[in-house]
Design an enzyme around this catalytic site. Structure first.
Site, PDB file in Angstrom:
ATOM      1  N   ASP A 118       0.873  -1.170   0.000  1.00 52.84           N
ATOM      2  CA  ASP A 118       0.000   0.000   0.000  1.00 52.84           C
ATOM      3  C   ASP A 118       0.908   1.217   0.000  1.00 52.84           C
ATOM      4  O   ASP A 118       1.822   1.324   0.818  1.00 52.84           O
ATOM      5  CB  ASP A 118      -0.955   0.029   1.195  1.00 52.84           C
ATOM      6  CG  ASP A 118      -2.115   0.979   0.895  1.00 52.84           C
ATOM      7  OD1 ASP A 118      -2.797   0.769  -0.132  1.00 52.84           O
ATOM      8  OD2 ASP A 118      -2.321   1.955   1.642  1.00 52.84           O
ATOM      9  N   HIS A 157      10.739   4.573  -2.276  1.00 53.14           N
ATOM     10  CA  HIS A 157       9.955   4.048  -1.155  1.00 53.14           C
ATOM     11  C   HIS A 157       9.752   2.541  -1.289  1.00 53.14           C
ATOM     12  O   HIS A 157       9.932   1.783  -0.364  1.00 53.14           O
ATOM     13  CB  HIS A 157       8.616   4.793  -1.117  1.00 53.14           C
ATOM     14  CG  HIS A 157       7.853   4.812  -2.427  1.00 53.14           C
ATOM     15  ND1 HIS A 157       8.467   5.002  -3.648  1.00 53.14           N
ATOM     16  CD2 HIS A 157       6.530   4.616  -2.709  1.00 53.14           C
ATOM     17  CE1 HIS A 157       7.556   4.961  -4.609  1.00 53.14           C
ATOM     18  NE2 HIS A 157       6.371   4.725  -4.065  1.00 53.14           N
TER      19      HIS A 157
HETATM   20  P1  ITT Z   1      -3.287  -2.387  -5.575  1.00 57.54           P
HETATM   21  O1  ITT Z   1      -4.090  -1.937  -4.376  1.00 57.54           O
HETATM   22  O2  ITT Z   1      -3.995  -3.420  -6.406  1.00 57.54           O
HETATM   23  O3  ITT Z   1      -1.890  -2.796  -5.219  1.00 57.54           O
HETATM   24  P2  ITT Z   1      -3.429   0.406  -6.330  1.00 57.54           P
HETATM   25  O4  ITT Z   1      -2.903   1.188  -7.497  1.00 57.54           O
HETATM   26  O5  ITT Z   1      -4.895   0.586  -5.968  1.00 57.54           O
HETATM   27  O6  ITT Z   1      -3.103  -1.144  -6.574  1.00 57.54           O
HETATM   28  P3  ITT Z   1      -2.644   1.626  -3.813  1.00 57.54           P
HETATM   29  O7  ITT Z   1      -3.992   1.596  -3.212  1.00 57.54           O
HETATM   30  O8  ITT Z   1      -1.474   1.258  -2.943  1.00 57.54           O
HETATM   31  O9  ITT Z   1      -2.516   0.691  -5.084  1.00 57.54           O
HETATM   32  O10 ITT Z   1      -2.423   3.074  -4.410  1.00 57.54           O
HETATM   33  C1  ITT Z   1      -1.152   3.548  -4.637  1.00 57.54           C
HETATM   34  C2  ITT Z   1      -1.204   4.738  -5.578  1.00 57.54           C
HETATM   35  O11 ITT Z   1      -0.156   5.653  -5.174  1.00 57.54           O
HETATM   36  C3  ITT Z   1      -0.871   4.315  -6.984  1.00 57.54           C
HETATM   37  O12 ITT Z   1      -2.007   3.984  -7.722  1.00 57.54           O
HETATM   38  C4  ITT Z   1      -0.163   5.562  -7.507  1.00 57.54           C
HETATM   39  O13 ITT Z   1      -1.094   6.510  -7.879  1.00 57.54           O
HETATM   40  C5  ITT Z   1       0.552   6.102  -6.281  1.00 57.54           C
HETATM   41  N1  ITT Z   1       1.929   5.569  -6.230  1.00 57.54           N
HETATM   42  C6  ITT Z   1       2.419   4.621  -5.380  1.00 57.54           C
HETATM   43  N2  ITT Z   1       3.691   4.341  -5.658  1.00 57.54           N
HETATM   44  C7  ITT Z   1       4.029   5.104  -6.713  1.00 57.54           C
HETATM   45  C8  ITT Z   1       5.195   5.243  -7.480  1.00 57.54           C
HETATM   46  O14 ITT Z   1       6.272   4.512  -7.242  1.00 57.54           O
HETATM   47  N3  ITT Z   1       5.186   6.122  -8.478  1.00 57.54           N
HETATM   48  C9  ITT Z   1       4.109   6.852  -8.756  1.00 57.54           C
HETATM   49  N4  ITT Z   1       2.948   6.773  -8.109  1.00 57.54           N
HETATM   50  C10 ITT Z   1       2.899   5.904  -7.079  1.00 57.54           C
END
Ligand code: ITT
Length: 213
Positions: free
Chosen positions: A84, A195
């Site tokens: 997350d 991260h």
């Molecule tokens: P899952 O829950 O299926 O893993 P998700 O995209 O819904 O997929 P999250 O709820 O963890 O995942 O949301 C994380 C969001 O934060 C992701 O969709 C990106 O918009 C942002 N994010 C996280 N890590 C990132 C990165 O390395 N580079 C750019 N944006 C990032």
């Protein structure tokens, strides 16, 4: 061989996870490859809670249904991991934070989300545009225990989108060291400072300790 199932539907994350775990000797399966048809509601109030909800939700689904595409896998040799993550912008009180994927609605493009964030910071100088990417990885085991690992990278929100690599908010997130966006970094460069790289390398240590017990 030890197997890890990664509980994510995000292809950008999955690509980085594979790169970072490359050489671990573990088989890394995405949720889709494992044939797990389950979506977990992320209704926690922190990255930690949501990562655990995802990992434990998929682990529990597998306890009931097995691993559809790999029925031969021994559950005791298996861990379900989940990531997350999100972007915290200080001038926006930490938004979008745990709502990063849902910010302005799931179906809004990142071009629009990124433009909106830059608009909200209009007129602010570099030192007031500080932000960080945060990632929490959870590992859920089949005997009921779990581990958590957190990583973060500090930076600032730029004035324009730059770079073609990465995904999501990468084109507007810039590093202080070189004023490059994380979308301008090669995959190796991003994974070395990101991260996700930090959280996953810590989780790899925890899993190695676990497997050597
Ligand atoms: P899952 O829950 O299926 O893993 P998700 O995209 O819904 O997929 P999250 O709820 O963890 O995942 O949301 C994380 C969001 O934060 C992701 O969709 C990106 O918009 C942002 N994010 C996280 N890590 C990132 C990165 O390395 N580079 C750019 N944006 C990032």
């Amino acid at each position: 061989m030890r197997t890890i199932i990664f509980a994510t539907g995000n292809e950008g994350k999955m690509k980085e996870i594979r790169e970072i775990l490359d050489g671990s000797g573990w088989q890394v399966l995405s949720q889709r490859e494992a044939g797990i048809d389950c979506e977990v509601e992320e209704n926690g109030t922190s990255f930690e809670e949501n990562a655990l909800l995802k990992a434990e939700g998929i682990r529990n689904w597998c306890l009931e249904n097995g691993i559809p595409n790999f029925p031969e896998l021994n559950l005791r040799e298996l861990a379900v991991l989940a990531d997350d993550s999100g972007l915290e912008v200080d001038a926006l009180g930490g938004e979008p934070g745990i709502y990063s994927a849902r910010y302005l609605g799931h179906d809004t493009s990142y071009r629009e989300k990124n433009a909106h964030i830059m608009e909200r910071l209009d007129g602010l100088p570099k030192q007031s545009r500080t932000a960080r990417f945060v990632c929490v990885i959870a590992a859920a085991f089949f005997d009921g225990h779990s581990h958590l690992a957190r990583g973060a990278v500090e930076g600032y929100i730029g004035w324009e989108e730059r770079g073609e690599n990465g995904f999501g908010y990468d084109p507007i997130f810039y590093l202080f060291e070189n004023d490059r966006s994380t979308a301008e970094l090669s995959p190796e460069e991003k994974n070395a400072v990101s991260h996700r790289g930090k959280a996953l390398r810590r989780m790899r240590e925890l899993l190695e300790e676990e497997y050597n017990k």
